[in-house]
Design a protein around this motif. Structure first.
Motif, PDB file in Angstrom:
ATOM      1  N   PHE A 174      26.996  16.794 -11.833  1.00  0.00           N
ATOM      2  CA  PHE A 174      27.946  16.170 -10.909  1.00  0.00           C
ATOM      3  C   PHE A 174      27.262  15.274  -9.876  1.00  0.00           C
ATOM      4  O   PHE A 174      27.901  14.815  -8.928  1.00  0.00           O
ATOM      5  N   ARG A 175      25.985  15.010 -10.059  1.00  0.00           N
ATOM      6  CA  ARG A 175      25.240  14.166  -9.129  1.00  0.00           C
ATOM      7  C   ARG A 175      25.929  12.811  -8.986  1.00  0.00           C
ATOM      8  O   ARG A 175      26.367  12.216  -9.953  1.00  0.00           O
ATOM      9  N   GLY A 176      26.013  12.345  -7.772  1.00  0.00           N
ATOM     10  CA  GLY A 176      26.572  11.025  -7.521  1.00  0.00           C
ATOM     11  C   GLY A 176      28.016  11.043  -7.070  1.00  0.00           C
ATOM     12  O   GLY A 176      28.501  10.065  -6.515  1.00  0.00           O
ATOM     13  N   LEU A 177      28.727  12.144  -7.305  1.00  0.00           N
ATOM     14  CA  LEU A 177      30.089  12.232  -6.790  1.00  0.00           C
ATOM     15  C   LEU A 177      29.997  12.441  -5.285  1.00  0.00           C
ATOM     16  O   LEU A 177      29.462  13.435  -4.814  1.00  0.00           O
ATOM     17  N   THR A 178      30.492  11.488  -4.521  1.00  0.00           N
ATOM     18  CA  THR A 178      30.303  11.553  -3.079  1.00  0.00           C
ATOM     19  C   THR A 178      31.553  11.943  -2.301  1.00  0.00           C
ATOM     20  O   THR A 178      31.451  12.415  -1.179  1.00  0.00           O
ATOM     21  N   ASN A 179      32.718  11.752  -2.878  1.00  0.00           N
ATOM     22  CA  ASN A 179      33.955  12.074  -2.171  1.00  0.00           C
ATOM     23  C   ASN A 179      34.984  12.532  -3.202  1.00  0.00           C
ATOM     24  O   ASN A 179      35.599  11.716  -3.870  1.00  0.00           O
ATOM     25  N   VAL A 180      35.164  13.860  -3.305  1.00  0.00           N
ATOM     26  CA  VAL A 180      36.051  14.441  -4.320  1.00  0.00           C
ATOM     27  C   VAL A 180      37.141  15.242  -3.629  1.00  0.00           C
ATOM     28  O   VAL A 180      36.857  16.106  -2.797  1.00  0.00           O
TER      29      VAL A 180
END
Length: 90
Positions: A54-60
């Protein structure tokens, strides 16, 4: 299979839902996807969640992992995620 950087360049996605039976998520699969309201991963046949998936998901808004046969979840699978409003694992 969801390959590394599969969603690179998408910046504001409301919803991602995947079909059942996914057997492999490569590290960095979501890297480059910036903001997403809802991700649903259900009925996956994954032996494990690897480091950096999930690296790179900054705003979920919501990350939902439902009814999946996960044997092992590497704690580093969620590394570098900066904001998740709700994480649902059922």
């Amino acid at each position: 299979m969801i390959e590394s950087h599969a969603f690179s360049g998408l910046s504001n996605v409301e919803r991602l839902s995947f079909p059942s039976g996914i057997r492999h998520l490569e590290p960095n699969a979501f890297n480059g996807l910036d903001t997403i309201g809802y991700i649903k991963l259900a009925f996956m046949d994954l032996p494990r969640l690897q480091a950096g998936v999930f690296r790179g998901l900054t705003n979920v808004g919501v990350l939902s992992i439902q009814e999946s046969d996960l044997g092992v979840t590497d704690g580093a699978a969620f590394d570098e995620m900066t904001f998740i409003k709700s994480l649902e694992c059922t």
